[in-house]
Design a protein around this motif. Structure first.
Motif, short mmCIF file in Angstrom:
data_model
loop_
_atom_site.label_atom_id
_atom_site.label_comp_id
_atom_site.label_asym_id
_atom_site.label_seq_id
_atom_site.Cartn_x
_atom_site.Cartn_y
_atom_site.Cartn_z
N GLY A 150 -19.39 -4.52 -1.47
CA GLY A 150 -18.70 -3.25 -1.37
C GLY A 150 -18.21 -2.87 0.01
N VAL A 151 -18.78 -3.44 1.05
CA VAL A 151 -18.37 -3.08 2.40
C VAL A 151 -16.95 -3.58 2.66
CG1 VAL A 151 -18.83 -3.39 4.85
CG2 VAL A 151 -20.71 -2.97 3.28
N MET A 152 -16.69 -4.85 2.37
CA MET A 152 -15.35 -5.39 2.59
C MET A 152 -14.35 -4.75 1.64
SD MET A 152 -13.28 -7.08 4.32
CE MET A 152 -14.14 -8.12 5.43
N ALA A 153 -14.79 -4.41 0.44
CA ALA A 153 -13.90 -3.73 -0.51
C ALA A 153 -13.45 -2.38 0.06
CB ALA A 153 -14.58 -3.55 -1.85
N GLY A 154 -14.34 -1.68 0.72
CA GLY A 154 -13.97 -0.41 1.35
C GLY A 154 -12.99 -0.59 2.49
N ILE A 155 -13.22 -1.62 3.29
CA ILE A 155 -12.33 -1.90 4.41
C ILE A 155 -10.93 -2.26 3.91
CG2 ILE A 155 -11.91 -3.52 6.32
CD1 ILE A 155 -15.03 -3.69 6.56
N VAL A 156 -10.87 -3.13 2.91
CA VAL A 156 -9.58 -3.55 2.37
C VAL A 156 -8.90 -2.39 1.63
CG1 VAL A 156 -8.43 -5.15 0.79
CG2 VAL A 156 -10.22 -5.97 2.29
N SER A 157 -9.67 -1.53 1.02
CA SER A 157 -9.09 -0.36 0.35
C SER A 157 -8.41 0.57 1.35
CB SER A 157 -10.16 0.41 -0.42
OG SER A 157 -10.64 -0.36 -1.48
N LEU A 158 -9.06 0.79 2.48
CA LEU A 158 -8.43 1.60 3.52
C LEU A 158 -7.17 0.93 4.06
CD1 LEU A 158 -11.61 2.80 5.41
CD2 LEU A 158 -9.95 4.26 4.25
N ALA A 159 -7.23 -0.37 4.28
CA ALA A 159 -6.05 -1.10 4.75
C ALA A 159 -4.94 -1.10 3.70
CB ALA A 159 -6.42 -2.53 5.14
N SER A 160 -5.32 -1.08 2.43
CA SER A 160 -4.31 -1.02 1.36
C SER A 160 -3.61 0.33 1.34
CB SER A 160 -4.96 -1.29 0.00
OG SER A 160 -5.49 -2.59 -0.03
N GLY A 161 -4.32 1.39 1.67
CA GLY A 161 -3.67 2.70 1.82
C GLY A 161 -2.65 2.68 2.94
N ALA A 162 -2.99 2.01 4.05
CA ALA A 162 -2.04 1.85 5.15
C ALA A 162 -0.86 0.99 4.71
CB ALA A 162 -2.74 1.23 6.35
N LEU A 163 -1.13 0.00 3.87
CA LEU A 163 -0.05 -0.84 3.34
C LEU A 163 0.94 0.00 2.54
CD1 LEU A 163 1.18 -3.66 2.76
CD2 LEU A 163 -0.36 -3.80 0.80
N LEU A 164 0.44 0.90 1.72
CA LEU A 164 1.32 1.78 0.95
C LEU A 164 2.15 2.67 1.87
CD1 LEU A 164 2.29 2.80 -1.78
CD2 LEU A 164 0.36 4.38 -1.78
N ALA A 165 1.53 3.19 2.92
CA ALA A 165 2.28 4.01 3.89
C ALA A 165 3.36 3.18 4.58
CB ALA A 165 1.32 4.60 4.92
N ASN A 166 3.07 1.91 4.87
CA ASN A 166 4.07 1.05 5.49
C ASN A 166 5.20 0.70 4.52
OD1 ASN A 166 3.06 0.88 8.11
ND2 ASN A 166 1.66 -0.76 7.58
N VAL A 167 4.88 0.55 3.25
CA VAL A 167 5.93 0.32 2.24
C VAL A 167 6.86 1.53 2.17
CG1 VAL A 167 6.35 0.08 -0.25
CG2 VAL A 167 4.65 -1.36 0.87
N ILE A 168 6.29 2.72 2.20
CA ILE A 168 7.10 3.94 2.18
C ILE A 168 7.97 4.00 3.44
CG2 ILE A 168 7.00 6.46 2.29
CD1 ILE A 168 4.45 6.24 0.53
#
Length: 127
Positions: free
Chosen positions: A95-113
Motif C-alpha cells: 500500500g505504500v507504493m500504491a499511495g505514492i503512485v496514486s499521488l503521482a497519478s493525480g499530478a499526471l492528470l493535472a499535466n494532461v489537462i
C-alpha cells in the motif's frame, strides 16, 4: 518560429511524459517506479511552473493552476516516499507504493489537462 514558445511547450510535454513514465507499471511494485524518475519529474514540473509565470492571459492562469496542482501532488508523493523509506521504515509494505503512485497519478492528470489547454490555445491562435 518563437524559441520561447518552443521551450515552453517542450517543458510542458516533458513534464507529462516523465510523469507518465513514473506512473507506468504495477501500482504496488516498487521495482516499477524509480526514485530518480520521480525526482526528474518534480524538477521538470518546477521548471514548467516557473515558465508559466510570464503569461497573463486567462489560459495562462489555468496553466499555472494545473502546474501548482501537479507540483503539490508530486511533492506529497516525494514526502510520502521519504517518510516511508527513511523515517517509518514501511517502504516495502503493501500500500505504500500504491499511495505514492496514486499521488503521482493525480499530478499526471493535472499535466494532461495542462497539455490539453496548451493544444487548445495553439489551435485558437489566429495569424
Amino acid at each position: 518560429m518563437n524559441l520561447d514558445k518552443v521551450i515552453f511547450g517542450f517543458f510542458i510535454v516533458l513534464a507529462l511524459t516523465l510523469n507518465f513514465g513514473f506512473c507506468l507499471g504495477d501500482i504496488d511494485n516498487p521495482s516499477h517506479h524509480h526514485v530518480y524518475e520521480l525526482f526528474a519529474t518534480i524538477v521538470v514540473n518546477l521548471v514548467a511552473t516557473i515558465l508559466k509565470f510570464g503569461d497573463r492571459s486567462q489560459m495562462g492562469a489555468a496553466l499555472l493552476a494545473t502546474s501548482f496542482v501537479a507540483d503539490l501532488q508530486l511533492f506529497a508523493a516525494a514526502i510520502m516516499w521519504g517518510y516511508s523509506a527513511h523515517i517509518s521504515m514501511t517502504f516495502g509494505q503493501e500500500g505504500v507504493m500504491a499511495g505514492i503512485v496514486s499521488l503521482a497519478s493525480g499530478a499526471l492528470l493535472a499535466n494532461v489537462i495542462s497539455v490539453t489547454i496548451l493544444v487548445i490555445e495553439v489551435v485558437m491562435l489566429r495569424r
